[in-house]
Design an enzyme around this catalytic site. Structure first.
Site, PDB file in Angstrom:
ATOM      1  N   PRO A 132     104.726   7.856 -48.989  1.00 20.64           N
ATOM      2  CA  PRO A 132     104.214   6.729 -49.761  1.00 20.64           C
ATOM      3  C   PRO A 132     103.716   7.111 -51.153  1.00 20.64           C
ATOM      4  O   PRO A 132     103.111   8.167 -51.342  1.00 20.64           O
ATOM      5  CB  PRO A 132     103.047   6.220 -48.903  1.00 20.64           C
ATOM      6  CG  PRO A 132     102.687   7.347 -48.019  1.00 20.64           C
ATOM      7  CD  PRO A 132     103.964   8.091 -47.757  1.00 20.64           C
ATOM      8  N   ASN A 133     104.004   6.215 -52.083  1.00 19.78           N
ATOM      9  CA  ASN A 133     103.562   6.299 -53.487  1.00 19.78           C
ATOM     10  C   ASN A 133     104.285   7.362 -54.309  1.00 19.78           C
ATOM     11  O   ASN A 133     104.070   7.464 -55.523  1.00 19.78           O
ATOM     12  CB  ASN A 133     102.029   6.506 -53.574  1.00 19.78           C
ATOM     13  CG  ASN A 133     101.281   5.387 -52.884  1.00 19.78           C
ATOM     14  OD1 ASN A 133     101.510   4.221 -53.189  1.00 19.78           O
ATOM     15  ND2 ASN A 133     100.434   5.722 -51.927  1.00 19.78           N
ATOM     16  N   ASN A 140     107.793  15.483 -47.795  1.00 19.05           N
ATOM     17  CA  ASN A 140     106.459  15.365 -48.384  1.00 19.05           C
ATOM     18  C   ASN A 140     105.858  14.104 -47.776  1.00 19.05           C
ATOM     19  O   ASN A 140     106.158  12.999 -48.205  1.00 19.05           O
ATOM     20  CB  ASN A 140     106.517  15.251 -49.912  1.00 19.05           C
ATOM     21  CG  ASN A 140     105.116  15.187 -50.519  1.00 19.05           C
ATOM     22  OD1 ASN A 140     104.128  14.942 -49.813  1.00 19.05           O
ATOM     23  ND2 ASN A 140     105.023  15.392 -51.822  1.00 19.05           N
ATOM     24  N   HIS A 152     104.115  19.825 -50.682  1.00 15.56           N
ATOM     25  CA  HIS A 152     103.158  19.040 -51.464  1.00 15.56           C
ATOM     26  C   HIS A 152     103.224  19.500 -52.904  1.00 15.56           C
ATOM     27  O   HIS A 152     103.261  20.715 -53.175  1.00 15.56           O
ATOM     28  CB  HIS A 152     101.725  19.249 -50.956  1.00 15.56           C
ATOM     29  CG  HIS A 152     101.525  18.706 -49.584  1.00 15.56           C
ATOM     30  ND1 HIS A 152     101.386  17.362 -49.330  1.00 15.56           N
ATOM     31  CD2 HIS A 152     101.495  19.323 -48.385  1.00 15.56           C
ATOM     32  CE1 HIS A 152     101.263  17.184 -48.034  1.00 15.56           C
ATOM     33  NE2 HIS A 152     101.336  18.355 -47.431  1.00 15.56           N
TER      34      HIS A 152
HETATM   35  C1  DQA Z   1     100.657  14.924 -51.910  1.00  9.77           C
HETATM   36  C2  DQA Z   1      99.196  15.227 -51.554  1.00  9.77           C
HETATM   37  C3  DQA Z   1      98.609  14.110 -50.695  1.00  9.77           C
HETATM   38  O1  DQA Z   1      97.242  14.384 -50.402  1.00  9.77           O
HETATM   39  C4  DQA Z   1      98.674  12.794 -51.423  1.00  9.77           C
HETATM   40  O2  DQA Z   1      98.223  11.747 -50.599  1.00  9.77           O
HETATM   41  C5  DQA Z   1     100.013  12.491 -51.998  1.00  9.77           C
HETATM   42  C6  DQA Z   1     100.802  13.574 -52.577  1.00  9.77           C
HETATM   43  C7  DQA Z   1     101.252  15.986 -52.850  1.00  9.77           C
HETATM   44  O3  DQA Z   1     102.479  16.023 -52.963  1.00  9.77           O
HETATM   45  O4  DQA Z   1     100.506  16.729 -53.504  1.00  9.77           O
HETATM   46  O5  DQA Z   1     100.440  11.350 -52.061  1.00  9.77           O
HETATM   47  O6  DQA Z   1     101.423  14.946 -50.707  1.00  9.77           O
END
Ligand code: DQA
Length: 149
Positions: free
Chosen positions: A9-10, A73, A99
């Site tokens: 997500p996002n 991810n 990540h």
């Molecule tokens: C993330 C780290 C997560 O804590 C966060 O919620 C993300 C991105 C990263 O790629 O650093 O959305 O997965």
């Protein structure tokens, strides 16, 4: 070799999402870089981004019978999702978690990772380059002979 790259997500907002944390590289640019690496490694890629937890579980289940490896991810679901962890364990396909940032160096709620325990490896804090490292590692270990554990 066939690899599913699954972004959570996002991550579709990369490039404009908190650029001081996640940088300016877009998800399309990350996927394009991965496609180039896959060409060099002789790997067939399927790159997906899903915002919903259930949609991510579906994507993992659909990898059964197709993918020989998964780069994921899980984004925020890393810290919350038993369902995604169970799906990754169930399909028994080698998984590497990526990540962009290093969650261990961020807020406390990011320190718990429910997904890492079912992964061969975790790459964190290398930015977009982490995805390429994960793909290279899966390609090196292809055939299952060489475990990354
Ligand atoms: C993330 C780290 C997560 O804590 C966060 O919620 C993300 C991105 C990263 O790629 O650093 O959305 O997965």
């Amino acid at each position: 070799m066939r690899v599913l790259v699954l972004h959570g997500p996002n991550l579709n907002l990369l490039g404009r999402r908190e650029p001081e944390i996640y940088g300016r590289v877009t998800l399309a640019e990350i996927d394009a870089t991965l496609e180039r690496a896959a060409g060099r490694l002789g790997v067939e890629l399927r790159c997906l981004q899903r915002n919903g937890e259930g949609e991510m579980v579906d994507a993992v289940q659909e990898a059964l019978g197709w993918a020989d490896g998964i780069v994921v991810n899980p984004a925020a679901y890393s810290h919350t999702s038993v369902a995604l962890r169970d799906a990754l364990a169930a399909v028994d396909i080698p998984v590497i978690e990526v990540h962009l940032t290093n969650p261990a160096a961020r807020e406390d709620f990011r320190h718990r990772d429910l997904i890492a325990g079912v992964c061969r490896a975790v790459v964190a804090g290398f930015g977009p380059a982490g995805y390429v490292l994960a793909l290279e590692r899966l390609a090196e270990a292809r055939g299952g002979g060489e475990a990354a554990r």
